[in-house]
Scaffold this active site. Structure first.
Site, PDB file in Angstrom:
ATOM      1  N   LYS A   1       0.840  -1.208   0.000  1.00  0.00           N
ATOM      2  CA  LYS A   1       0.000   0.000   0.000  1.00  0.00           C
ATOM      3  C   LYS A   1       0.871   1.252   0.000  1.00  0.00           C
ATOM      4  O   LYS A   1       0.557   2.258  -0.655  1.00  0.00           O
ATOM      5  CB  LYS A   1      -0.925  -0.010   1.220  1.00  0.00           C
ATOM      6  CG  LYS A   1      -1.785   1.272   1.383  1.00  0.00           C
ATOM      7  CD  LYS A   1      -2.686   1.510   0.175  1.00  0.00           C
ATOM      8  CE  LYS A   1      -3.818   2.477   0.476  1.00  0.00           C
ATOM      9  NZ  LYS A   1      -3.426   3.803   0.935  1.00  0.00           N
TER      10      LYS A   1
ATOM     11  N   HIS B   1       2.074   1.719  -3.451  1.00  0.00           N
ATOM     12  CA  HIS B   1       0.925   2.225  -4.208  1.00  0.00           C
ATOM     13  C   HIS B   1       0.809   3.735  -4.035  1.00  0.00           C
ATOM     14  O   HIS B   1       0.652   4.487  -5.005  1.00  0.00           O
ATOM     15  CB  HIS B   1      -0.353   1.529  -3.717  1.00  0.00           C
ATOM     16  CG  HIS B   1      -1.635   2.211  -4.109  1.00  0.00           C
ATOM     17  ND1 HIS B   1      -2.090   3.363  -3.479  1.00  0.00           N
ATOM     18  CD2 HIS B   1      -2.556   1.924  -5.056  1.00  0.00           C
ATOM     19  CE1 HIS B   1      -3.222   3.743  -4.030  1.00  0.00           C
ATOM     20  NE2 HIS B   1      -3.527   2.889  -4.989  1.00  0.00           N
ATOM     21  N   ASN B   2       0.901   4.205  -2.791  1.00  0.00           N
ATOM     22  CA  ASN B   2       0.772   5.636  -2.537  1.00  0.00           C
ATOM     23  C   ASN B   2       1.950   6.418  -3.115  1.00  0.00           C
ATOM     24  O   ASN B   2       1.778   7.553  -3.578  1.00  0.00           O
ATOM     25  CB  ASN B   2       0.652   5.889  -1.038  1.00  0.00           C
ATOM     26  CG  ASN B   2      -0.723   5.538  -0.498  1.00  0.00           C
ATOM     27  OD1 ASN B   2      -1.435   4.710  -1.075  1.00  0.00           O
ATOM     28  ND2 ASN B   2      -1.110   6.128   0.602  1.00  0.00           N
TER      29      ASN B   2
ATOM     30  N   GLU C   1       1.262   6.770  -6.639  1.00  0.00           N
ATOM     31  CA  GLU C   1       0.197   7.777  -6.723  1.00  0.00           C
ATOM     32  C   GLU C   1       0.793   9.185  -6.691  1.00  0.00           C
ATOM     33  O   GLU C   1       0.408  10.056  -7.479  1.00  0.00           O
ATOM     34  CB  GLU C   1      -0.764   7.567  -5.560  1.00  0.00           C
ATOM     35  CG  GLU C   1      -1.901   8.552  -5.466  1.00  0.00           C
ATOM     36  CD  GLU C   1      -2.684   8.333  -4.173  1.00  0.00           C
ATOM     37  OE1 GLU C   1      -2.906   9.315  -3.444  1.00  0.00           O
ATOM     38  OE2 GLU C   1      -3.066   7.172  -3.887  1.00  0.00           O
TER      39      GLU C   1
END
Length: 483
Positions: free
Chosen positions: A184, A187-188, A191
């Protein structure tokens, strides 16, 4: 009264929406909040008439759960998570499961997994991506922790998560201890990079090409129909076309200082810890830091001068160059992110399913895009792929975009428009494809001033040498180190 399938603590909007999502999929949910008035407000409001049990204490929550009990925390990362774990443990039995669904730092999840398991319970740290809407309609969920917990929580998570067009759930088991929160975090970080590259493209359009918000809205509308089709391109399209009730284009009223919650920074720090060149994500984090220096930038505008050049070329052709530069840079961003996950898997002995991670990101999350299907295909074909840039599809895509990419960087330099993420992506690509980099000189410098030694091209790897460059240094060398 029937007991609940799962309990959830934390009734902010993410927690409420996730409960409503679970209930809509046929699960009974028990809920608790430290400010118990929020429980009553929720039960008498959005949850009214639904299979949701409001609880006024941890003890009541535990008593209302089917065994093995499953309790999900949707509270602020940090001390609150540790506090609730300690409040929960006395009311749980061996084999019960605690789940942290917040944005916790993965080392904390590793520590908590070990702690909870030492008490005979199971622990899951899971990334949940998609924001408020995703929590309600179907988020991307990335769980890791105690492997035996997955068989109990998997059916719930895979029911409530987003689905791909083929109906595959955007949730699967990631790995042991902190693996879920690590994925995660990456992922960020990706992003952060995606958002920064889109913002740089926007500034090139606005400042370099003199485009109106409506023209940019139309351009992003077209781009969202091709290989850049993604949630972030979609919302950029909508933002650029949005007007308030007075007819104002809201994008022009927003102060240009960006905030961050820390996950992008964590990604960059972990890249440094593992010696991985996540240059693009690092630049995206620093770009936010630079944006925060608003007052200084206002003063610097009056003191520091740059080029007065204006764009003289074919605007439509350059817009296509921008599209291709954004696409190529996006490929580099994901290549770097996967590099970091690969290094972490080796460091922490995780068995990560890289194709499965791409599938988890296909729907529900902020970086969801059609692009991710190609990443999944790349790792299905070659599970031990060293770098996405070496996959035939991505190698061809970057080759086709390369001239446009370089024209965009050159033009940005001539116009004095900063594009740190896009230009660093190109620099990484050029560095990665170079068989020889100037690190030989760097090692010579280090050996000269600190006797740090170096390896030789005519000797086997792992043998280290020192030169007495000045004739005064002698033969004593410092210990070697590995990057």
């Amino acid at each position: 009264m029937a007991k609940a399938d799962i309990g959830l603590i934390g009734l902010a909007v993410m927690g409420e929406n996730l409960i409503l999502n679970m209930e809509s999929k046929g699960f009974t949910v028990a809920c608790f909040n430290r400010t118990v008035s929020k429980v009553d407000n929720f039960i008498n409001g959005r949850a009214k008439g639904k299979n949701i049990i409001g609880c006024h204490s941890i003890e009541e929550l535990a008593a209302n759960l089917e065994k093995p009990r499953k309790v999900m925390l949707m509270v602020k990362a940090g001390a609150a998570v540790d506090a609730f774990i300690d409040m929960l443990l006395p009311h749980l039995e061996d084999g019960d499961i605690i789940i942290d669904g917040g944005n916790s730092h993965f080392p904390d999840t590793m520590r908590r997994t070990e702690y909870v398991e030492s008490k005979g319970k199971l622990y899951i740290g899971t990334g949940v991506s998609g924001g408020d809407e995703g929590a309600l309609l179907g988020p991307s969920i990335m769980p890791g922790g105690s492997p035996p917990a997955w068989e109990h929580i998997g059916p719930i998570f895979q029911a409530v998560c987003a689905k791909t067009e083929d109906g595959e759930p955007c949730c699967d088991w990631v790995g042991e201890n902190g693996a879920g929160h690590f994925v995660k975090m990456v992922h960020n970080g990706i992003e952060y990079g995606d958002m920064q590259m889109i913002c740089e493209t926007y500034q090139m359009m606005r400042e370099g090409l003199g485009m109106t918000n409506q023209q940019m809205h139309e351009c992003f509308t077209e781009w969202n129909k091709g290989e850049l089709d993604s949630y972030l391109i979609e919302i950029t399209r909508d933002i650029l076309g949005y007007k308030d009730d007075d007819g104002n284009e809201v994008i022009d009223l927003i102060l240009d200082t960006a905030g961050q919650k820390g996950t992008g920074k964590w990604t960059a720090i972990e890249a440094l810890n593992l010696g991985q060149p996540l240059t693009l994500i690092g630049e995206a984090v620093f770009a936010r830091c630079l944006s925060a220096l608003k007052d200084e930038r206002v003063k610097a505008t009056k003191a520091l001068k740059g080029p007065r050049a204006t764009f003289r070329g074919d605007r439509e052709k350059f817009l296509d160059d921008l599209r291709q530069a954004l696409y190529a840079s996006k490929i580099v961003s994901y290549a770097q992110g996967y590099q970091l996950m690969r290094a972490a898997a080796i460091e922490h002995n995780w068995n990560l399913n890289y194709g499965g991670i791409a599938l988890m990101w296909r729907g529900g999350c902020i970086i969801r895009s059609v692009f991710l299907g190609k990443i999944k295909e790349a790792f299905v074909k070659k599970p031990k792929l060293e770098n996405l840039l070496l996959d035939p599809f991505f190698k061809k895509a970057v080759r086709q975009a390369q001239r446009s990419w370089r024209r965009v960087v050159i033009t940005a330099v001539k116009l004095g428009i900063p594009i740190p993420a896009i230009s660093s992506a190109l620099a990484f690509y050029d560095g990665y494809r170079h068989e020889r980099l100037p690190a030989n000189l760097l090692q010579a410098q280090r050996d000269y001033f600190g006797a740090h030694t170096y390896e030789r091209v005519d000797k086997p790897r792992g043998e280290f040498f020192h030169t007495n460059w000045t004739g005064r240094g002698g033969t004593t060398a410092a210990s070697t180190y590995v990057v």
